[in-house]
Enzyme design. Structure first.
Site, PDB file in Angstrom:
ATOM      1  N   ASP A 177      -0.910 -10.892  -7.870  1.00  0.00           N
ATOM      2  CA  ASP A 177      -0.407  -9.521  -7.910  1.00  0.00           C
ATOM      3  C   ASP A 177       0.753  -9.361  -8.890  1.00  0.00           C
ATOM      4  O   ASP A 177       1.662  -8.575  -8.660  1.00  0.00           O
ATOM      5  CB  ASP A 177       0.040  -9.121  -6.499  1.00  0.00           C
ATOM      6  CG  ASP A 177       0.200  -7.606  -6.343  1.00  0.00           C
ATOM      7  OD1 ASP A 177      -0.427  -6.876  -7.115  1.00  0.00           O
ATOM      8  OD2 ASP A 177       0.964  -7.181  -5.462  1.00  0.00           O
ATOM      9  N   CYS A 203      -3.470   9.974   6.247  1.00  0.00           N
ATOM     10  CA  CYS A 203      -2.362   9.830   5.306  1.00  0.00           C
ATOM     11  C   CYS A 203      -1.410  11.015   5.449  1.00  0.00           C
ATOM     12  O   CYS A 203      -1.785  12.157   5.152  1.00  0.00           O
ATOM     13  CB  CYS A 203      -2.874   9.738   3.867  1.00  0.00           C
ATOM     14  SG  CYS A 203      -1.551   9.578   2.641  1.00  0.00           S
ATOM     15  N   CYS A 218      -8.458   2.336   9.694  1.00  0.00           N
ATOM     16  CA  CYS A 218      -9.756   1.941   9.134  1.00  0.00           C
ATOM     17  C   CYS A 218     -10.594   1.223  10.196  1.00  0.00           C
ATOM     18  O   CYS A 218     -10.147   0.221  10.768  1.00  0.00           O
ATOM     19  CB  CYS A 218      -9.546   1.026   7.930  1.00  0.00           C
ATOM     20  SG  CYS A 218     -11.093   0.415   7.211  1.00  0.00           S
ATOM     21  N   CYS A 221       3.736   0.996   3.837  1.00  0.00           N
ATOM     22  CA  CYS A 221       2.990   1.788   4.817  1.00  0.00           C
ATOM     23  C   CYS A 221       1.637   1.137   5.078  1.00  0.00           C
ATOM     24  O   CYS A 221       0.963   0.691   4.154  1.00  0.00           O
ATOM     25  CB  CYS A 221       2.795   3.211   4.294  1.00  0.00           C
ATOM     26  SG  CYS A 221       1.918   4.306   5.431  1.00  0.00           S
TER      27      CYS A 221
END
Length: 391
Positions: free
Chosen positions: A140, A205, A260, A253
């Site tokens: 990353d 969201c 999900c 967050c």
């Protein structure tokens, strides 16, 4: 590379060694040119990347398009996953007095944990090959479209929340990449979209950052509205209209992952000890965290959060976020610490402390603190925040 030519390395042996190092899944793909660059450029042109300018540099875009610009002799890409899921402390989700930190950031920094093991894997590959093997490890950090590579390697699909979702483990995992100059058989890609008609992440969201899929099926996020972006990458004042939806999430967050169905079904606590939550990051009280941060300067903050992803927000950014959380809490017992923050050296902190005090409308002490600060405040933006709070 010596005169004997490219090293011959066994894919199954690499998988075996990677699993022995603690990784959960290991797959291989080839360094074909990216097929996502049209979408990526449109996303950048729309400004949806916010202040993350490193994503928009032309050299960075070019390297995301072609891995050979990162490693000229790359011939294979090994991808590994590492589960980081940790359950919340009991009652955290409903307790507005406590600070919520994204699960991935509650333990040690995954960049360091995974990078060390990827380099060990590279060394073992080279040792078994019997002659030099070139490779580069990324976690990353490089200009690489990791999730596209992971799809090509068969590690899942891109969900509507833009996360990579594996059909047997959900999305609570880190991705690591090892570029190699050896040719390996590639694994089968994952070509299905198993989100179907589900809208759980889109509907949950709180800031409206998730925009569904575009005409070509790519998931779209406006990073400028994402709580993770606002609390970590964004360095300035958080837009006022987005402060209330942030609630008490002060670093990152997990909402779109928490709802999900694939995570609800498959989430499993991480076995890696480095990812287990540090006690001070496992739902601390907002008031106590604010007091702790106010007592620190930048150097003390760096020492306190050494080896933690939370260090990325820096002292002023994290304290800004905590002030927002305290404002959303809206309780009288937050007035004293917010008043201290209203006199902090950083204008970023003072402005958000003013907003937080303004949210405790029934408090005469909060009003008095705001009026007193207005008499001496010389920063125009903070004065505007105070004026807004007093209204």
């Amino acid at each position: 590379m010596d005169s004997r030519g490219p090293a011959r390395v066994n894919r199954d042996r690499i998988r075996e060694r990677a699993l022995a190092l603690g990784f959960d899944r290991v797959r291989v793909t080839t360094p074909h040119a990216s097929g996502h660059m049209d979408f990526y450029r449109r996303w950048i042109e729309d400004g949806a990347h916010g202040e993350m300018g490193y994503l928009a540099r032309e050299d960075s875009i070019a390297r995301r398009s072609d891995l050979r610009l990162t490693m000229a002799n790359v011939r294979s890409v090994v991808l590994v996953t590492h589960n980081y899921y940790q359950p919340d402390p009991t009652g955290l989700a409903r307790d507005k007095r406590r600070a919520v930190i994204a699960r991935y950031a509650r333990g040690d920094d995954y960049h360091d944990v995974m990078k060390r093991r990827l380099l060990r894997l590279l060394a073992e590959i080279a040792g078994e090959a019997g002659h030099p093997v070139s490779g580069r490890a990324y976690v990353d950090t490089g200009p690489i479209l990791e999730r596209e590579l992971a799809m090509r390697a068969g590690l899942g699909w891109l969900g509507k929340n833009t996360m990579l979702i594996h059909p047997q483990s959900g999305s609570y995992f880190f991705l690591g990449i090892l570029l190699l100059d050896v040719e390996l058989p590639e694994d089968e890609p994952f070509t299905e979209d198993r989100c179907g008609t589900c809208r759980s992440c889109l509907d949950a969201c709180p800031t409206g950052a998730l925009l569904g899929r575009d005409a070509r099926g790519a998931p779209v996020m406006d990073a400028r509205r994402c709580i993770s972006y606002l609390t970590i990458e964004h360095r300035g004042p958080i837009p006022r209209e987005l402060r209330s939806p942030i609630g008490n999430r002060i670093y990152g967050c997990d909402i779109c992952q928490e709802v999900c169905p694939w995570n609800v079904k498959f989430q499993t606590p991480a076995s890696e000890p480095a990812y287990h939550a540090r006690p001070e990051l496992d739902g601390p009280l907002l008031v106590e965290l604010a007091e702790r941060l106010l007592a620190m300067d930048d150097a003390a903050f760096s020492r306190a959060f050494r080896g933690s992803p939370v260090k990325r927000a820096k002292r002023n950014g994290l304290l800004r976020n905590v002030c927002v959380g305290l404002g959303n809490l809206g309780q009288e017992d937050a007035v004293a610490v917010l008043t201290r923050a209203l006199h902090d050296d950083a204008s970023l902190v003072r402005g958000h402390a003013a907003w937080g005090l303004g949210r405790i409308a029934a408090s005469a002490d909060a009003t008095a603190a705001l009026r007193a600060r207005m008499l001496v405040e010389d920063d125009a933006r903070v004065r505007e925040e105070i004026a807004h709070a007093l209204k």
